[in-house]
Design a protein around this motif. Structure first.
Motif, mmCIF file in Angstrom:
data_model
loop_
_atom_site.group_PDB
_atom_site.id
_atom_site.type_symbol
_atom_site.label_atom_id
_atom_site.label_comp_id
_atom_site.label_asym_id
_atom_site.label_seq_id
_atom_site.Cartn_x
_atom_site.Cartn_y
_atom_site.Cartn_z
ATOM 1 N N ILE A 197 0.934 -1.308 0.034
ATOM 2 C CA ILE A 197 -0.134 0.102 0.039
ATOM 3 C C ILE A 197 0.935 1.243 0.059
ATOM 4 N N VAL A 198 1.990 1.104 0.859
ATOM 5 C CA VAL A 198 2.982 2.276 0.685
ATOM 6 C C VAL A 198 3.273 2.460 -0.634
ATOM 7 N N LEU A 218 8.794 0.854 7.520
ATOM 8 C CA LEU A 218 8.093 0.558 5.970
ATOM 9 C C LEU A 218 8.015 2.136 5.298
ATOM 10 N N GLY A 219 8.210 3.019 5.899
ATOM 11 C CA GLY A 219 8.161 4.281 5.105
ATOM 12 C C GLY A 219 7.001 5.022 5.591
ATOM 13 N N VAL A 220 6.088 4.398 6.456
ATOM 14 C CA VAL A 220 4.923 5.249 6.816
ATOM 15 C C VAL A 220 5.255 6.551 8.041
ATOM 16 N N ARG A 221 4.836 7.481 7.688
ATOM 17 C CA ARG A 221 5.173 8.683 8.599
ATOM 18 C C ARG A 221 3.802 9.433 9.180
ATOM 19 N N LEU A 222 2.891 8.832 8.894
ATOM 20 C CA LEU A 222 1.794 9.537 9.385
ATOM 21 C C LEU A 222 0.970 8.339 10.258
ATOM 22 N N VAL A 223 0.693 8.477 11.473
ATOM 23 C CA VAL A 223 0.455 7.512 12.474
ATOM 24 C C VAL A 223 -0.800 7.576 13.329
ATOM 25 N N GLN A 224 -1.635 6.743 13.717
ATOM 26 C CA GLN A 224 -2.825 7.085 14.596
ATOM 27 C C GLN A 224 -3.441 5.831 15.413
#
Length: 255
Positions: A195-196, A223-229
């Motif tokens: 998905i990234v 994995l390169g995700v920078r926005l988290v919740q």
């Protein structure tokens, strides 16, 4: 109109909690946006969100309830929304059926002096739209007004690769099913990675929902995700506590 539905649509029938979405900057979480989470009338079965929206779906009242939710959200958090991005859930069927939705949103934002560029419209596909031409026409109206588009629950239900390629969202929100515990689940990490890559090729950004531990956070950022919740970072909360948060400047967030 049934008593419960009338209660939901009455003033004060929608109760809203807000959960921050963070951007990892230099290894630290910085407020990026706030997601508004609607709940039904206190003390009713519809106070639970899954019950609320299943009830709305069965009554085919997505448009009326989505409008009520938007009004409740913006009227209670306009001070925050003037300074930071706010993410609002809307059913895909609402965008298909309600040709005046963008105008309604625009008028509310003008009333509360909220820049439309600070609004993220998060599409929930509990039921897939049936008229693609009408859906995408209304989606284009939102984009032209300056609203950002997100797709929720990616990886489950109707949020498949075809929908993502067609919608081309600004934000790809990966469902918590893949995120929670992903540090110990190589298959889940593979799904997140795919998905990234897709988001990067389509010019969007990924949000990982369901961060429940440091392991989850480390795995998705690797994995390169920078926005988290997620609950590990911040619980859903009333607007009063959000007013104490110092969000990043909205212009800085959007760049």
């Amino acid at each position: 109109m049934s008593t419960l539905l009338q209660e939901i649509l009455d003033h004060g029938g929608i109760n809203v909690f807000y959960q921050p979405i963070f951007e990892i900057v230099d290894g630290k979480p910085v407020l990026f946006a706030v997601e508004a989470l609607s709940r039904g009338p206190k003390g009713s079965n519809a106070e639970k969100p899954d019950v609320l929206f299943e009830y709305v779906r069965r009554k085919a009242k997505e448009v009326e309830v989505d409008r009520a939710c938007v009004k409740a959200i913006l009227s209670s958090m306009y001070m925050v929304a003037r300074r930071a991005l706010v993410s609002i859930n809307v059913h895909a069927l609402t965008l298909e059926r309600d040709d005046q939705f963008t105008q309604y949103l625009t008028e509310l934002c003008q009333l509360f002096r909220i820049p439309l560029k600070n609004v993220i419209m998060e599409i929930v596909e509990q039921q897939r739209y049936r008229n693609p031409a009408r859906f995408f026409s209304n989606l284009d109206l939102l984009r032209k007004a300056g609203v950002r588009i997100a797709v929720d629950d990616i990886g489950l239900g109707y949020s498949n690769y075809r929908a993502l390629v067609e919608i081309k969202p600004d934000l790809f929100k990966i469902d918590r099913y893949f995120v929670t515990g992903c540090g110990k689940n190589a298959h889940a990490r593979a799904a997140i990675e795919s998905i990234v890559l897709l988001a990067d090729r389509l010019g969007g950004r990924v949000v990982a929902e369901g961060i429940e531990s440091d392991d989850d956070l480390e795995a998705v950022t690797a994995l390169g995700v920078r926005l988290v919740q997620g609950y590990h970072l911040a619980l859903p909360q009333p607007v009063q506590t959000l007013n104490a948060v110092s969000p990043r400047n909205a212009q800085e967030v959007c760049e």
